[in-house]
Design a protein around this motif. Structure first.
Motif, PDB file in Angstrom:
ATOM      1  N   VAL A 172       0.876  -1.178   0.000  1.00  0.00           N
ATOM      2  CA  VAL A 172       0.000   0.000   0.000  1.00  0.00           C
ATOM      3  C   VAL A 172       0.912   1.227   0.000  1.00  0.00           C
ATOM      4  O   VAL A 172       1.846   1.317   0.816  1.00  0.00           O
ATOM      5  CB  VAL A 172      -0.936   0.027   1.226  1.00  0.00           C
ATOM      6  CG1 VAL A 172      -1.759   1.311   1.246  1.00  0.00           C
ATOM      7  CG2 VAL A 172      -1.847  -1.192   1.214  1.00  0.00           C
ATOM      8  N   LEU A 173       0.658   2.125  -0.925  1.00  0.00           N
ATOM      9  CA  LEU A 173       1.397   3.383  -0.977  1.00  0.00           C
ATOM     10  C   LEU A 173       0.511   4.472  -0.372  1.00  0.00           C
ATOM     11  O   LEU A 173      -0.669   4.571  -0.720  1.00  0.00           O
ATOM     12  CB  LEU A 173       1.727   3.757  -2.427  1.00  0.00           C
ATOM     13  CG  LEU A 173       2.487   2.722  -3.254  1.00  0.00           C
ATOM     14  CD1 LEU A 173       2.721   3.258  -4.675  1.00  0.00           C
ATOM     15  CD2 LEU A 173       3.814   2.370  -2.591  1.00  0.00           C
ATOM     16  N   ALA A 174       1.077   5.245   0.532  1.00  0.00           N
ATOM     17  CA  ALA A 174       0.350   6.381   1.106  1.00  0.00           C
ATOM     18  C   ALA A 174       0.991   7.653   0.562  1.00  0.00           C
ATOM     19  O   ALA A 174       2.150   7.965   0.888  1.00  0.00           O
ATOM     20  CB  ALA A 174       0.421   6.343   2.628  1.00  0.00           C
ATOM     21  N   PHE A 175       0.262   8.351  -0.309  1.00  0.00           N
ATOM     22  CA  PHE A 175       0.786   9.575  -0.923  1.00  0.00           C
ATOM     23  C   PHE A 175       0.601  10.736   0.038  1.00  0.00           C
ATOM     24  O   PHE A 175      -0.462  10.901   0.646  1.00  0.00           O
ATOM     25  CB  PHE A 175       0.075   9.865  -2.247  1.00  0.00           C
ATOM     26  CG  PHE A 175       0.184   8.742  -3.238  1.00  0.00           C
ATOM     27  CD1 PHE A 175       1.427   8.200  -3.559  1.00  0.00           C
ATOM     28  CD2 PHE A 175      -0.937   8.208  -3.844  1.00  0.00           C
ATOM     29  CE1 PHE A 175       1.544   7.157  -4.466  1.00  0.00           C
ATOM     30  CE2 PHE A 175      -0.834   7.167  -4.757  1.00  0.00           C
ATOM     31  CZ  PHE A 175       0.407   6.632  -5.065  1.00  0.00           C
ATOM     32  N   VAL A 285       5.431   3.547   2.303  1.00  0.00           N
ATOM     33  CA  VAL A 285       5.189   2.244   1.691  1.00  0.00           C
ATOM     34  C   VAL A 285       4.928   1.235   2.800  1.00  0.00           C
ATOM     35  O   VAL A 285       5.691   1.166   3.767  1.00  0.00           O
ATOM     36  CB  VAL A 285       6.449   1.784   0.926  1.00  0.00           C
ATOM     37  CG1 VAL A 285       6.188   0.470   0.210  1.00  0.00           C
ATOM     38  CG2 VAL A 285       6.912   2.838  -0.043  1.00  0.00           C
ATOM     39  N   PHE A 286       3.862   0.447   2.632  1.00  0.00           N
ATOM     40  CA  PHE A 286       3.522  -0.568   3.634  1.00  0.00           C
ATOM     41  C   PHE A 286       3.394  -1.918   2.949  1.00  0.00           C
ATOM     42  O   PHE A 286       2.780  -2.020   1.880  1.00  0.00           O
ATOM     43  CB  PHE A 286       2.192  -0.210   4.310  1.00  0.00           C
ATOM     44  CG  PHE A 286       2.223   1.139   4.955  1.00  0.00           C
ATOM     45  CD1 PHE A 286       2.783   1.300   6.217  1.00  0.00           C
ATOM     46  CD2 PHE A 286       1.739   2.254   4.291  1.00  0.00           C
ATOM     47  CE1 PHE A 286       2.840   2.553   6.809  1.00  0.00           C
ATOM     48  CE2 PHE A 286       1.792   3.512   4.873  1.00  0.00           C
ATOM     49  CZ  PHE A 286       2.343   3.654   6.142  1.00  0.00           C
ATOM     50  N   SER A 300      -8.338   1.368   5.707  1.00  0.00           N
ATOM     51  CA  SER A 300      -8.139   1.929   7.052  1.00  0.00           C
ATOM     52  C   SER A 300      -7.225   3.143   7.024  1.00  0.00           C
ATOM     53  O   SER A 300      -7.470   4.134   7.721  1.00  0.00           O
ATOM     54  CB  SER A 300      -7.517   0.892   7.993  1.00  0.00           C
ATOM     55  OG  SER A 300      -8.221  -0.305   7.926  1.00  0.00           O
ATOM     56  N   LEU A 301      -6.166   3.060   6.218  1.00  0.00           N
ATOM     57  CA  LEU A 301      -5.225   4.191   6.157  1.00  0.00           C
ATOM     58  C   LEU A 301      -5.898   5.432   5.601  1.00  0.00           C
ATOM     59  O   LEU A 301      -5.692   6.535   6.103  1.00  0.00           O
ATOM     60  CB  LEU A 301      -4.040   3.831   5.256  1.00  0.00           C
ATOM     61  CG  LEU A 301      -2.773   3.312   5.913  1.00  0.00           C
ATOM     62  CD1 LEU A 301      -1.753   2.976   4.845  1.00  0.00           C
ATOM     63  CD2 LEU A 301      -2.198   4.293   6.925  1.00  0.00           C
ATOM     64  N   ALA A 311      -2.809   3.980  -2.621  1.00  0.00           N
ATOM     65  CA  ALA A 311      -2.927   3.107  -3.795  1.00  0.00           C
ATOM     66  C   ALA A 311      -2.439   1.720  -3.399  1.00  0.00           C
ATOM     67  O   ALA A 311      -1.498   1.595  -2.608  1.00  0.00           O
ATOM     68  CB  ALA A 311      -2.074   3.654  -4.942  1.00  0.00           C
ATOM     69  N   ARG A 312      -3.109   0.714  -3.913  1.00  0.00           N
ATOM     70  CA  ARG A 312      -2.627  -0.661  -3.728  1.00  0.00           C
ATOM     71  C   ARG A 312      -1.834  -1.037  -4.957  1.00  0.00           C
ATOM     72  O   ARG A 312      -2.306  -0.843  -6.077  1.00  0.00           O
ATOM     73  CB  ARG A 312      -3.805  -1.624  -3.583  1.00  0.00           C
ATOM     74  CG  ARG A 312      -4.376  -1.674  -2.194  1.00  0.00           C
ATOM     75  CD  ARG A 312      -5.517  -2.653  -2.134  1.00  0.00           C
ATOM     76  NE  ARG A 312      -6.569  -2.331  -3.073  1.00  0.00           N
ATOM     77  CZ  ARG A 312      -7.182  -3.216  -3.849  1.00  0.00           C
ATOM     78  NH1 ARG A 312      -6.821  -4.491  -3.824  1.00  0.00           N
ATOM     79  NH2 ARG A 312      -8.146  -2.849  -4.666  1.00  0.00           N
ATOM     80  N   VAL A 313      -0.653  -1.578  -4.754  1.00  0.00           N
ATOM     81  CA  VAL A 313       0.165  -2.017  -5.889  1.00  0.00           C
ATOM     82  C   VAL A 313       0.780  -3.365  -5.544  1.00  0.00           C
ATOM     83  O   VAL A 313       0.793  -3.778  -4.374  1.00  0.00           O
ATOM     84  CB  VAL A 313       1.297  -1.004  -6.214  1.00  0.00           C
ATOM     85  CG1 VAL A 313       0.732   0.338  -6.639  1.00  0.00           C
ATOM     86  CG2 VAL A 313       2.247  -0.835  -5.031  1.00  0.00           C
TER      87      VAL A 313
END
Ligand code: C5P
Length: 326
Positions: A172-175, A285-286, A300-301, A311-313
């Motif tokens: 999971v990317l948190a922008f 990045v998670f 949740s984030l 975004a999910r990658v």
């Protein structure tokens, strides 16, 4: 032929170990690059004169002139194959990779333009030579051409593909709401190290996201590859990989963008196997255990209000590739 379109991925660094500054202003690195499924698309077509059009995510912050990395890549390739006198081109970039986010979006666009122009002009250059031309444009361009998971040395341009089973990792990317300048983050790291701080980041162990200082952090005499990370990647065990994620630039990025501390902590509290800042940040990045967990984490984030968007990658994915020729 009217044009060539190339799709190119963003990258994260699973390890980013930074040595002391070099005489040329760069830092020697040992890094583990990992290409993820967030793509820009770049089209190169013959034109009366060189130009660039940028659309999509953060397009207004990308230079539209000769400073554009994609145009610089085209120019570098033209110089390389000058004898054959290739013509002028227009480059169209459709962005999904955020700008100045630590995901090497600019390098990705340069790599894509390089591959497309190389195809358009049928230069016959080897992949290796193309990567060398790319490396003159930016430190991450060679990896954007290669893709997958690879160890980078030097400025990051000397690449060795990592041998690993065909595991797909779910990220999971948190922008963030903002940007960080890569040179500014490296400079902040040098400053922190000068003060005896700036020790390496952390894995997903639940410890505080960033060294608070006072760790006696020193510049490593020589950056070395993390054998435990490589072993985790060979095992394909996401939990082990999560524990070894490490980025020397993280304390520097957090010092310039303190809100990241909260974002990183939130992701770990919500069950991520590991967390770190992407490259020079500010994207976080998670790593999630599987696709379902990644979806839960993303939801949740975004609900936690600790980032602009998520975004999910998945990764690894291949490097720059031609998707259409017209
Ligand atoms: O090569 P690139 O243009 O992507 O690098 C941007 C900036 O990041 C460089 O000008 C330099 O300040 C910093 N950098 C560095 N050491 C590296 C890679 C980048 O200091 N290995």
């Amino acid at each position: 032929m009217t044009g060539i379109t190339v799709r190119v991925p963003a990258k994260v660094n699973l390890q980013l170990t930074v040595g002391p500054p070099r005489a040329d202003g760069y830092h020697d690195l040992v890094t583990v690059f990992h290409a993820v499924s967030l793509f820009d698309q770049v089209t190169v077509e013959p034109a009366a004169r060189d130009g660039v059009t940028v659309t999509g995510e953060g397009a207004d912050r990308v230079p539209g002139d000769r400073d554009n990395l994609a145009l610089r890549a085209v120019t570098a390739l033209r110089t390389e194959v000058r004898a054959r006198g290739p013509g002028k081109v227009h480059v169209t970039i459709a962005k999904r990779i955020p700008v100045a986010a630590g995901l090497a979006g600019g390098s990705a666009d340069a790599a894509a333009a390089l591959l497309a122009a190389n195809e358009l002009w049928a230069t016959g250059l080897s992949q290796q030579r193309l990567r060398e031309v790319g490396a003159t444009v930016g430190s991450d361009v060679a990896f954007a051409l290669l893709g997958g998971t690879a160890v980078g040395r030097g400025r990051g341009e000397q690449l060795t593909p990592a041998l690993a089973p065909p595991t797909q990792y779910h990220w999971v990317l948190a922008f963030a709401d903002g940007q960080l300048s890569t040179p500014a983050v490296y400079a902040a790291l040098d400053r922190l190290r000068g003060q005896g701080q700036g020790q390496a980041g952390y894995g997903g162990t639940g410890s505080p996201p960033v060294s608070g200082g006072g760790l006696g952090g020193v510049v490593p005499p020589e950056a070395t590859l993390d054998a435990a990370l490589m072993s985790a990647l060979r095992s394909g065990d996401a939990a082990r990989v999560g524990q070894r994620l490490n980025n020397d630039l993280q304390p520097a990025a957090v010092s310039l963008f303190p809100a990241l501390r909260k974002t990183l902590a939130a992701g770990l509290e919500l069950g991520a196997l590991g967390a770190l800042v992407a490259g020079s940040g500010p994207t976080c990045v998670f790593l999630a255990a599987n696709a379902e967990r990644a979806l839960e984490l993303a939801v949740s984030l975004s609900g936690a209000g600790v980032c602009r968007s998520v975004a999910r990658v998945s990764g690894p994915v291949p490097g720059a590739a031609v998707v259409s020729t017209g």
